[in-house]
Write an enzyme that holds these catalytic residues in place. Structure first.
Site, short mmCIF file in Angstrom:
data_model
loop_
_atom_site.label_atom_id
_atom_site.label_comp_id
_atom_site.label_asym_id
_atom_site.label_seq_id
_atom_site.Cartn_x
_atom_site.Cartn_y
_atom_site.Cartn_z
N ARG A 30 0.80 -1.22 0.00
CA ARG A 30 0.00 0.00 0.00
C ARG A 30 0.83 1.28 0.00
O ARG A 30 0.31 2.37 -0.21
CB ARG A 30 -0.97 0.00 1.20
CG ARG A 30 -2.24 -0.80 0.91
CD ARG A 30 -3.12 -0.90 2.14
NE ARG A 30 -2.57 -1.84 3.11
CZ ARG A 30 -3.01 -1.95 4.37
NH1 ARG A 30 -3.96 -1.16 4.80
NH2 ARG A 30 -2.47 -2.83 5.19
N ASP A 81 7.28 -1.32 11.51
CA ASP A 81 6.59 -0.17 10.89
C ASP A 81 5.85 0.71 11.89
O ASP A 81 4.91 1.40 11.54
CB ASP A 81 5.63 -0.66 9.80
CG ASP A 81 4.49 -1.51 10.36
OD1 ASP A 81 4.46 -1.74 11.58
OD2 ASP A 81 3.65 -1.94 9.56
N ARG A 130 26.81 25.28 1.36
CA ARG A 130 26.49 23.95 0.85
C ARG A 130 27.49 22.86 1.21
O ARG A 130 27.73 21.95 0.44
CB ARG A 130 26.18 24.01 -0.64
CG ARG A 130 27.36 24.08 -1.54
CD ARG A 130 26.89 24.02 -3.00
NE ARG A 130 27.79 24.73 -3.84
CZ ARG A 130 28.80 24.13 -4.47
NH1 ARG A 130 28.99 22.86 -4.36
NH2 ARG A 130 29.61 24.86 -5.19
N ARG A 172 42.97 45.87 -14.01
CA ARG A 172 41.87 46.28 -14.87
C ARG A 172 42.38 47.40 -15.77
O ARG A 172 43.40 48.03 -15.47
CB ARG A 172 40.66 46.76 -14.04
CG ARG A 172 40.96 47.99 -13.23
CD ARG A 172 39.79 48.42 -12.36
NE ARG A 172 40.13 49.68 -11.72
CZ ARG A 172 39.72 50.05 -10.52
NH1 ARG A 172 38.94 49.26 -9.81
NH2 ARG A 172 40.07 51.21 -10.03
C1 UD1 Z 1 -1.38 -8.10 13.01
C2 UD1 Z 1 -2.04 -8.92 14.11
C3 UD1 Z 1 -3.26 -8.17 14.63
C4 UD1 Z 1 -2.86 -6.80 15.12
C5 UD1 Z 1 -2.12 -6.04 14.01
C6 UD1 Z 1 -1.57 -4.76 14.56
C7 UD1 Z 1 -1.59 -11.25 13.58
C8 UD1 Z 1 -2.16 -12.50 13.05
N1 UD1 Z 1 -2.41 -10.20 13.59
O1 UD1 Z 1 -2.30 -8.04 11.94
O2 UD1 Z 1 -3.86 -8.89 15.69
O3 UD1 Z 1 -4.00 -6.07 15.53
O4 UD1 Z 1 -1.03 -6.82 13.52
O5 UD1 Z 1 -1.00 -4.01 13.55
O6 UD1 Z 1 -0.45 -11.22 14.00
N2 UD1 Z 1 5.18 -9.90 8.87
C9 UD1 Z 1 6.29 -10.67 8.59
N3 UD1 Z 1 6.14 -11.88 8.02
C10 UD1 Z 1 4.92 -12.37 7.70
C11 UD1 Z 1 3.78 -11.59 7.98
C12 UD1 Z 1 3.94 -10.37 8.58
O7 UD1 Z 1 7.42 -10.26 8.87
O8 UD1 Z 1 4.87 -13.50 7.19
C13 UD1 Z 1 5.36 -8.59 9.48
C14 UD1 Z 1 4.98 -7.49 8.52
O9 UD1 Z 1 6.10 -6.95 7.89
C15 UD1 Z 1 4.30 -6.46 9.40
C16 UD1 Z 1 3.86 -7.22 10.63
O10 UD1 Z 1 4.49 -8.48 10.58
O11 UD1 Z 1 5.18 -5.45 9.83
C17 UD1 Z 1 2.35 -7.35 10.72
O12 UD1 Z 1 1.88 -8.10 9.65
P1 UD1 Z 1 0.47 -7.81 9.01
O13 UD1 Z 1 0.24 -8.82 7.98
O14 UD1 Z 1 0.36 -6.39 8.65
O15 UD1 Z 1 -0.51 -8.13 10.24
P2 UD1 Z 1 -1.93 -7.54 10.44
O16 UD1 Z 1 -2.87 -8.21 9.53
O17 UD1 Z 1 -1.88 -6.06 10.43
CA CA Z 2 -0.38 -4.15 9.63
#
Ligand code: UD1
Ligand code: CA
Length: 491
Positions: free
Chosen positions: A22, A117, A347, A454
């Site tokens: 996004r 993030d 600069r 000059r």
């Molecule tokens: C997750 C939580 C949710 C919470 C929310 C808060 C779970 C199942 N859900 O949902 O309860 O309210 O965060 O923001 O945990 N990531 C990885 N590897 C993966 C998947 C995700 O590193 O395989 C990292 C992503 O980079 C991201 C973070 O985990 O920074 C959250 O993943 P995301 O898929 O956004 O979780 P949400 O659906 O937002």
């Molecule tokens: Ca998220």
């Protein structure tokens, strides 16, 4: 503090493998986008590093080379762990725990799991989470928040006695559960010894077919461990960035936080709405910031200095009582009581001495300008050393580049460079020397000499009357000549 809460912080695991679609960015993975002088991930790591964990691991996946390079460069203490397939937060955490175990690093003590993030999350909140977790002897403690709109988040499920029983994701929740406004921030403290086993038992039986880290709450509770929760005081602290609208929102919030800290420390901020400050900026008391000021990088503002309006300072030191107005300044050291601008461009690599002046429409690069020396108007000074008390007249240019090489210019102490002098480098104007206005000098001027280069001036009498007869100029000249003649007769 109890003995339990004195337990060491074993690790902080930062999940940052997600794609961040996004953001709509070809240039950067989500966590490398910047707010207030640091990447999103950098903010999280800075907070984590304050807690001095034994291990600091970042789970990378999407565009991992860029993230890993960034870590090596800025956060060498953090190790990158690769998650090949992004199939859920549970699998991401497991990959990190397994990578540490593979190196013989068994987790014993509190382990914090958080995302890459969430730039507004503070070290204080992480510390409070870790302390409450250890103090209560929990298997897991989740950081939660009451939010005005819980859409999209996992909801916190509590039993009648208030104890946390689990987390349900938006897509798996019933209508009744969706009405819950307490949400999962995605930040947890785990007991390290229990974590590996709990992660191994996560399934994929959910709406997204992913391994949910949130399942560990039920798993640990069912195994007889305590599950706790800490409610964040300010729900905005857990704001996770998914798009550039939220990126701007986070920047605004962080900026407000940094400006408030500055104001409480004695800095006057005339217009907080148009003043932008990076996390590394430092200052003393009675600094005055006018509207449109941007302070970037490791900028330092000494007591009583005044910056702005419409000024950008990057990695710059401003001395006590100095002023910088309507200017752009990079990597400069501005001395006490010096003045810069309006409309100056420093600069890079500039040192301006105490009470020195760089004035209007002046560009300076890689030069040192001595104490009390002045470059007041319309000048270019590059690769130069200007002695204390010297003055460069309006329009002075250091011709420092011959098209191939750069050469230095030296102007001695208390020298006076005439207006519109071109100093063809390499060249030296000695201490106390003068140069005549309009000179182009490519030979050194010895101390105390006047350098002139000059053509001699010659006046052609009566030229206008002959060559431009009937013009207003000719009339004015005739009148002036007649008056002079009359004066001569009267005398
Ligand atoms: C997750 C939580 C949710 C919470 C929310 C808060 C779970 C199942 N859900 O949902 O309860 O309210 O965060 O923001 O945990 N990531 C990885 N590897 C993966 C998947 C995700 O590193 O395989 C990292 C992503 O980079 C991201 C973070 O985990 O920074 C959250 O993943 P995301 O898929 O956004 O979780 P949400 O659906 O937002
Ligand atoms: Ca998220």
């Amino acid at each position: 503090m109890s003995a339990v809460s004195d337990r060491p912080l074993a690790a902080v695991l930062v999940l940052a493998a997600g794609e961040g679609t996004r953001m709509k960015s070809r240039a950067l993975p989500k966590v490398l986008h910047e707010v207030c002088g640091r990447s999103l991930l950098g903010h999280v790591l800075a907070a984590a590093e304050e807690l001095a964990p034994h291990q600091l691991a970042v789970v990378v996946g999407h565009r991992r080379e860029l993230v890993t390079d960034h870590l090596n460069e800025r956060h060498p203490r953090a190790r990158a762990v690769v998650q090949e397939r992004q199939n859920g937060t549970g699998s991401a955490a497991r990959v990190a725990v397994e990578a540490l175990a593979a190196e013989g690093l068994e987790l014993d003590g509190t382990v914090i799991v958080t995302y890459g993030d969430t730039p507004l999350l503070t070290a204080d909140t992480l510390r409070a989470l870790a302390e409450q977790h250890a103090g209560q002897g929990n298997g897991v403690t989740v950081l939660t928040a009451e939010v005005p709109d819980p859409t999209g988040y996992g909801r916190i499920l509590r039993a009648a006695d208030g104890s946390v029983t689990g987390i349900v994701e938006q897509r798996d929740a019933t209508a009744e559960q969706r009405a819950i406004s307490e949400i999962n921030s995605g930040v947890y403290a785990f007991e390290g010894k229990l974590l590996g086993d709990a992660l191994a038992r996560i399934g994929t039986d959910n709406a997204q077919g992913e391994e949910y880290l949130t399942d560990t709450l039920e798993i640990l509770r069912a195994a007889g461990h305590r599950v706790g929760a800490v409610v964040a005081e300010d729900h905005r602290e857990i704001l996770g960035i998914n798009d550039r609208v939220q990126l701007a929102e986070a920047r605004r919030l962080l900026n407000d936080r940094l400006l408030e800290r500055a104001m409480r420390a004695g800095v006057t901020v005339v217009d907080p709405a148009t003043t932008w400050i990076d996390v590394q900026v430092s200052y003393e008391q009675d600094v005055l910031l006018h509207p449109g000021t941007r302070l970037r990088g490791a900028t330092f503002l000494a007591e009583g200095c005044e910056v702005g309006p419409d000024t950008t300072l990057t990695d710059t030191e401003v001395g006590a009582g100095a002023t910088v107005a309507s200017s752009t300044v990079e990597r400069a050291r501005i001395g006490a009581g010096a003045t810069v601008g309006p409309y100056a461009y420093l600069r890079g690599g500039v040192e301006l001495g105490a009470k020195g002046k760089v004035g209007t429409f002046v560009e300076v690069k890689k030069s040192s300008i001595g104490d009390g020396a002045k470059v007041p108007h319309l000048a270019y000074v590059g690769d130069a050393t200007i002695g204390e008390g010297a003055n460069l007249g309006a329009g002075t240019i250091t011709a420092n580049w011959d098209g191939v090489n750069k050469s230095p210019t030296v102007v001695g102490r208390h020298a006076r460079v005439g207006s519109n002098t071109v100093l063809v480098a390499p060249v030296t104007v000695g201490d106390g020397a003068y140069t005549a206005a309009g000179s182009a000098l490519n030979k050194d001027v010895p101390p105390g000499a006047l350098g002139v280069s000059r053509a001699q001036q010659r006046n052609v009498a009566g030229w206008v009357a002959r060559s431009r007869p009937g013009t207003t100029s000719a009339e004015a000249a005739a009148a002036a000549l007649a008056a002079t003649a009359e004066d001569g007769e009267q005398a």
